[in-house]
Structure formats: C-alpha cells, structure tokens
Design an enzyme around this catalytic site. Structure first.
Site, short mmCIF file in Angstrom:
data_model
loop_
_atom_site.label_atom_id
_atom_site.label_comp_id
_atom_site.label_asym_id
_atom_site.label_seq_id
_atom_site.Cartn_x
_atom_site.Cartn_y
_atom_site.Cartn_z
N SER A 179 0.82 -1.21 0.00
CA SER A 179 0.00 0.00 0.00
C SER A 179 0.86 1.27 0.00
O SER A 179 0.50 2.26 -0.66
CB SER A 179 -0.94 -0.01 1.20
OG SER A 179 -0.22 -0.14 2.41
N ASP A 218 10.54 1.21 -1.77
CA ASP A 218 9.62 0.17 -1.32
C ASP A 218 9.29 0.35 0.16
O ASP A 218 10.06 0.98 0.90
CB ASP A 218 10.26 -1.21 -1.56
CG ASP A 218 9.23 -2.34 -1.49
OD1 ASP A 218 8.03 -2.07 -1.29
OD2 ASP A 218 9.65 -3.51 -1.64
N GLY A 219 8.19 -0.22 0.57
CA GLY A 219 7.79 -0.21 1.97
C GLY A 219 8.46 -1.32 2.76
O GLY A 219 9.36 -1.99 2.28
N ALA A 220 7.98 -1.50 3.99
CA ALA A 220 8.51 -2.57 4.84
C ALA A 220 7.47 -2.92 5.89
O ALA A 220 6.58 -2.11 6.19
CB ALA A 220 9.81 -2.12 5.51
N LYS A 269 10.37 -7.79 5.28
CA LYS A 269 9.48 -7.50 4.18
C LYS A 269 8.79 -8.78 3.74
O LYS A 269 9.19 -9.87 4.14
CB LYS A 269 10.25 -6.89 3.00
CG LYS A 269 10.77 -5.50 3.29
CD LYS A 269 11.44 -4.85 2.09
CE LYS A 269 10.69 -4.98 0.82
NZ LYS A 269 9.27 -4.53 0.90
N GLY A 315 5.17 -9.03 3.59
CA GLY A 315 3.77 -9.13 4.00
C GLY A 315 2.85 -9.28 2.80
O GLY A 315 1.77 -9.88 2.90
N GLU A 373 11.30 -8.41 -4.69
CA GLU A 373 11.73 -7.18 -4.01
C GLU A 373 13.22 -7.25 -3.69
O GLU A 373 13.96 -6.27 -3.87
CB GLU A 373 10.92 -7.00 -2.73
CG GLU A 373 9.46 -6.68 -2.99
CD GLU A 373 8.59 -6.66 -1.73
OE1 GLU A 373 7.51 -6.08 -1.80
OE2 GLU A 373 8.99 -7.22 -0.71
N LYS A 399 6.13 1.04 11.83
CA LYS A 399 6.99 -0.03 11.31
C LYS A 399 8.38 -0.05 11.99
O LYS A 399 9.14 -0.99 11.84
CB LYS A 399 7.18 0.12 9.80
CG LYS A 399 5.90 0.22 9.00
CD LYS A 399 5.13 -1.08 9.02
CE LYS A 399 3.87 -1.07 8.16
NZ LYS A 399 4.07 -0.99 6.74
C1 5RP Z 1 5.29 -6.64 0.21
C2 5RP Z 1 6.10 -5.88 1.19
C3 5RP Z 1 5.56 -4.55 1.63
O1 5RP Z 1 6.53 -3.59 1.38
C4 5RP Z 1 5.26 -4.60 3.10
O2 5RP Z 1 4.36 -5.68 3.32
C5 5RP Z 1 4.63 -3.30 3.59
O3 5RP Z 1 3.36 -3.15 3.03
P1 5RP Z 1 2.48 -1.85 3.26
O4 5RP Z 1 3.18 -0.73 2.57
O5 5RP Z 1 1.16 -2.21 2.63
O6 5RP Z 1 2.35 -1.62 4.74
O7 5RP Z 1 7.14 -6.27 1.63
O8 5RP Z 1 5.83 -7.92 -0.01
#
Ligand code: 5RP
Length: 222
Positions: free
Chosen positions: A34, A85-87, A98, A100, A107, A125
């Site tokens: 997201s 990218d997120g985490a 990472k 989720g 990634e 996070k």
């Molecule tokens: C996907 C990931 C995402 O970066 C992680 O799950 C964070 O997700 P979000 O930005 O929805 O909180 O590793 O595989």
C-alpha cells in the site's frame, strides 16, 4: 494523521527525495504494497522526468502501466539508481522484514540491483528488535514441510499462509515468535535451507535511507 495519511506523506517524500536525481533515461525500481502504491500514484505526476520502472510484482507492474509508466524487465536494464519500497518492520540499522505482500523475492532482487534503496514506512513499522511481524519465507511447494521443520529448529513457529501463491508459483511460510538480534546471520541460515527461495529479512542488503512518516513530519534516517 492516520496510518494511511502517514503512508501517503512518506510516498510523496520519496518522490521529492529522488526527483532531483532523475534524468530522462532513468529507470526506477518500485516495490509492492500500500505504501508503494501511494508512491506510484505520486510518481505518476512526473512521467516526463524519467523513462520507466522495474516492478517487484505483477500487481505493481499493473498499477504502473495503468498510470502510463513504462515497465521494463530487469534483465533489459543496466542500472537502477533507486529502489523505493515499503517494509513490515525496520530497525535502527535499517535492516528490514518485508514480504507481508508475498513479493519478497522479486523485491530482494530489485533491491540488490539498485544503487540506493529508499525505504518508505509509517512510524508503526520502526521497532527496536525485528521479529514482532512474522518473518515471511518463500518456499518451493514440495519442500514446505521440510522447510517448516528446519525453521522450528531455528527457533521459530512457521505458519503456512493458506491460499497464497507467489508471482513465482511458490508458497509462503510466516515464521512467528522470532526475536531477531543477528538479522544477517538468520537471513543466511534460513536461505541455506534446501527448498527456501528467499526470506523476508533484508539485512545483507538493508535500506540505505528510511523515510519514516511520523505525526510531526517525515524523518530521514540513514
Ligand atoms: C510486500 C512488502 C511490503 O513492502 C510490506 O508488506 C509493507 O506493506 P504496506 O506498505 O502495505 O504496509 O514487503 O511484499
């Protein structure tokens, strides 16, 4: 600000962070989830400032294309200046959990190629010790039970993520109850189990920059 607004704020901060460094032929690595989606939406306002992107998942590729952003195969791209990218968790060393969203393998590949990995996350996070979020492990389907037994030996409680097949045709085990004090060693130990494709620890290649969305603004941690 709620969590979504914090994610949007860090996504915009990431665009502002990379924009001055982009050239018309730049290709950007783009993550999944997201927060990464908010980044894509913000990036889409600058399509004339770069060439295109490499996606870390089919979902991200589709969202990029929907915005008119060219998506390249990683093998056709020489160099990536940035991966954004997120985490699920980040510690003070910028080591991450990472996966989720089950996209951890792609990634990790795109992050490995990029010169600078910009991680974007809301303040929830950030943790002192990784492991509160169950560690995702991508596994070849026939090896699922074998890998699960080995993960128990390493001290974790693996749970099969029912109904999820990764973009690579594999399954996910989420490993609960880990208290990860040596992330690089655990990353290597899990990757050494036969049948593991990769695990969601990003310690051998941590983030270079963490843009953290907090109630008082976006913090830049390096
Ligand atoms: C996907 C990931 C995402 O970066 C992680 O799950 C964070 O997700 P979000 O930005 O929805 O909180 O590793 O595989």
């Amino acid at each position: 600000m709620n969590q979504d607004q914090l994610k949007q704020a860090v996504a915009q901060a990431a665009v502002d962070y990379i924009l001055p460094h982009l050239e018309r032929n730049s290709v950007i690595g783009v993550g999944t989830g997201s927060t990464a989606n908010y980044f894509i939406d913000a990036l889409a306002r600058h399509t004339f400032d770069f060439d295109g992107a490499v996606a870390s998942s089919e979902a991200t590729a589709q969202r990029l294309k929907d915005h008119g952003i060219a998506v390249y195969d990683l093998n056709s791209v020489g160099e990536l200046e940035f991966y954004v990218d997120g985490a699920d968790e980040a510690n003070d060393r910028l080591e991450l959990i990472k996966g989720g969203g089950a996209a951890l393998t792609r990634e990790k590949i795109v992050a490995a190629v990029a010169k600078t990995f910009v991680c974007i996350a809301d303040a929830s996070k950030r943790v002192p010790v990784l492991g509160g979020f169950p560690l995702p492990v991508e596994v070849i389907p026939m090896a699922r039970s074998h890998v699960a037994r080995q993960l128990v030996r390493l001290g974790g409680d693996p749970v099969y993520r029912q109904g999820v097949v990764t973009d690579n045709g594999n399954v996910i085990l989420d490993v609960h109850n880990l208290h990860i004090t040596d992330a690089a060693k655990l990353e290597a130990d899990i990757n050494a189990i036969v049948g593991v494709v990769t695990n969601g620890l990003f310690a051998a290649r941590p983030a270079d920059v963490l843009l953290l969305g907090t109630a008082t603004g976006v913090q830049i941690l390096k």
